[in-house]
Design a protein around this motif. Structure first.
Motif, PDB file in Angstrom:
ATOM      1  N   THR A 220       0.675  -1.069   0.160  1.00 26.15           N
ATOM      2  CA  THR A 220      -0.063  -0.026   0.058  1.00 26.15           C
ATOM      3  C   THR A 220       0.820   1.317   0.000  1.00 26.15           C
ATOM      4  OG1 THR A 220      -1.914  -1.036   1.180  1.00 26.15           O
ATOM      5  CG2 THR A 220      -1.740   1.469   1.200  1.00 26.15           C
ATOM      6  N   ALA A 223       2.550   1.785  -3.147  1.00 29.29           N
ATOM      7  CA  ALA A 223       1.635   2.314  -4.201  1.00 29.29           C
ATOM      8  C   ALA A 223       1.577   3.698  -4.050  1.00 29.29           C
ATOM      9  CB  ALA A 223       0.310   1.658  -4.206  1.00 29.29           C
ATOM     10  N   LEU A 224       1.396   4.258  -2.923  1.00 26.61           N
ATOM     11  CA  LEU A 224       1.185   5.608  -2.574  1.00 26.61           C
ATOM     12  C   LEU A 224       2.581   6.236  -3.086  1.00 26.61           C
ATOM     13  CD1 LEU A 224      -0.506   5.828   0.583  1.00 26.61           C
ATOM     14  CD2 LEU A 224      -1.377   6.290  -1.515  1.00 26.61           C
ATOM     15  N   ALA A 229      -3.384   5.848  -6.722  1.00 27.71           N
ATOM     16  CA  ALA A 229      -4.480   6.240  -5.519  1.00 27.71           C
ATOM     17  C   ALA A 229      -4.657   5.067  -4.726  1.00 27.71           C
ATOM     18  CB  ALA A 229      -5.795   6.713  -6.275  1.00 27.71           C
ATOM     19  N   ASP A 230      -4.707   3.827  -5.471  1.00 27.62           N
ATOM     20  CA  ASP A 230      -4.857   2.462  -4.853  1.00 27.62           C
ATOM     21  C   ASP A 230      -3.959   1.419  -5.352  1.00 27.62           C
ATOM     22  OD1 ASP A 230      -6.172   0.799  -7.219  1.00 27.62           O
ATOM     23  OD2 ASP A 230      -7.150   2.658  -7.396  1.00 27.62           O
ATOM     24  N   SER A 231      -3.790   0.292  -4.396  1.00 26.21           N
ATOM     25  CA  SER A 231      -2.894  -0.706  -4.642  1.00 26.21           C
ATOM     26  C   SER A 231      -3.236  -1.568  -5.916  1.00 26.21           C
ATOM     27  CB  SER A 231      -2.819  -1.463  -3.355  1.00 26.21           C
ATOM     28  OG  SER A 231      -3.947  -1.952  -2.889  1.00 26.21           O
ATOM     29  N   ALA A 232      -4.756  -1.661  -6.155  1.00 25.74           N
ATOM     30  CA  ALA A 232      -5.003  -2.387  -7.247  1.00 25.74           C
ATOM     31  C   ALA A 232      -4.557  -1.880  -8.700  1.00 25.74           C
ATOM     32  CB  ALA A 232      -6.650  -2.452  -7.228  1.00 25.74           C
ATOM     33  N   HIS A 233      -4.524  -0.770  -8.794  1.00 21.88           N
ATOM     34  CA  HIS A 233      -3.987  -0.134 -10.329  1.00 21.88           C
ATOM     35  C   HIS A 233      -2.547  -0.158 -10.229  1.00 21.88           C
ATOM     36  CE1 HIS A 233      -3.563   3.813 -12.850  1.00 21.88           C
ATOM     37  NE2 HIS A 233      -3.659   2.641 -13.431  1.00 21.88           N
ATOM     38  N   SER A 235      -0.707  -2.552  -8.836  1.00 23.55           N
ATOM     39  CA  SER A 235      -0.416  -3.720  -9.147  1.00 23.55           C
ATOM     40  C   SER A 235      -0.508  -4.275 -10.552  1.00 23.55           C
ATOM     41  CB  SER A 235      -1.380  -4.845  -8.241  1.00 23.55           C
ATOM     42  OG  SER A 235      -1.085  -4.740  -6.867  1.00 23.55           O
TER      43      SER A 235
END
Length: 282
Positions: A220, A223-224, A229-233, A235
């Motif tokens: 997390t 990602a930041l 904005a989020d870990s899914a994007h 990844s």
């Protein structure tokens, strides 16, 4: 039953090297040129513009290449080459074939296979691995015959981007620092590096995030740090550019030895985990 060799990931400023199973098939959109060597057989590959696939033991992919790779989950050597393109400029002269918008069957294929197999089974310190990697990627007899010039303003821009990873330096600011107009910097950077400035900055942030994750940064937070904005994007982008999910670095189910370069000093080893992805289409 023979114990499988550990996968290894080496992270240096100029290049990276992965030795281990390729999570196949994998779909890529390259932000850096790459050399792949199939240690256990040929690698099948297909550019996104082509209907048929080809195969080779040694494969040289240019920056910006988009397509699919499949080694049948066999072990590979996967090397991200230098961002400025000298490695690629030299190695493409050794490619015996040009197909699928890539070079293949390199003339020094036998040496590449021997060297990478030895590195995957040996225990040399990471700075020695880098020295050997440099020898096979930049043979002196080919270095002297490779014409290659880099604009000093692009070198300075790359340094600005690397020194300010967490900041979104504006194009106007970057251009001003090297005495160019924004439009001229855009064109010159793409000409020299092969990809737009924004994409290079994203690739370098992912590289830095990989380094931090191997020393304890959470997915997390990584990602930041990379501006997502989020870990899914994060990844999905990570997988498309680097070939595997960042969570592979954190999985407890298998071991991945990670060697991280530290500010020009001999690389030091950190140990993380690696979990091969399922064999489903990417």
């Amino acid at each position: 039953m023979t114990e499988p060799l550990p996968a290894r990931l080496y992270l240096w400023e100029r290049r990276t090297l992965y030795l281990g199973p390729l999570r196949s098939p994998v779909r890529l959109s390259l932000a850096a040129s790459r050399l792949l060597v199939g240690l256990e057989g040929e690698i099948r590959f297909r550019h996104c513009s082509q209907q048929q696939e080809a195969s080779a033991r040694t494969l040289l992919l240019p920056v910006g290449w988009q397509g699919t790779l499949d080694s049948g989950r066999g072990r590979v050597a996967d090397c991200h080459l230098d961002a400025l393109g000298f490695d690629h400029a030299l190695l493409r002269q050794l490619a015996s074939r040009q197909e699928q918008q890539a070079g293949s069957a390199l003339q020094n294929q036998a040496e590449l296979l021997r060297t990478f197999e030895a590195l995957s089974q040996g225990d040399a310190p990471a700075h020695r691995v880098y020295e050997r990697l440099d020898q096979i990627l930049n043979p002196p007899e080919w270095v002297v015959r490779t014409a290659f010039n880099v604009d000093a303003r692009i070198l300075a821009t790359l340094q600005h981007l690397k020194s300010n990873t967490a900041e979104n330096l504006s194009l106007v600011s970057l251009a001003r620092q090297v005495g160019l107009s924004p439009s001229r910097l855009i064109g010159l950077f793409k000409q020299q590096v092969g990809i737009p400035i924004r994409r290079y900055r994203l690739w370098y942030r992912l590289f830095r995030c990989t380094q931090r994750m191997t020393t304890g940064t959470s997915l997390t937070q990584a990602a930041l740090d990379a501006g997502f904005a989020d870990s899914a994007h994060f990844s999905r982008t990570y997988r498309a550019i680097l070939g595997f999910y960042p969570s592979a670095l954190l999985s407890p189910r298998a071991r991945l030895q990670v060697f991280v370069d530290t500010a020009g000093q001999p690389a030091v080893q950190a140990v993380s985990s690696f979990k091969p992805a399922p064999r489903s289409p990417r």
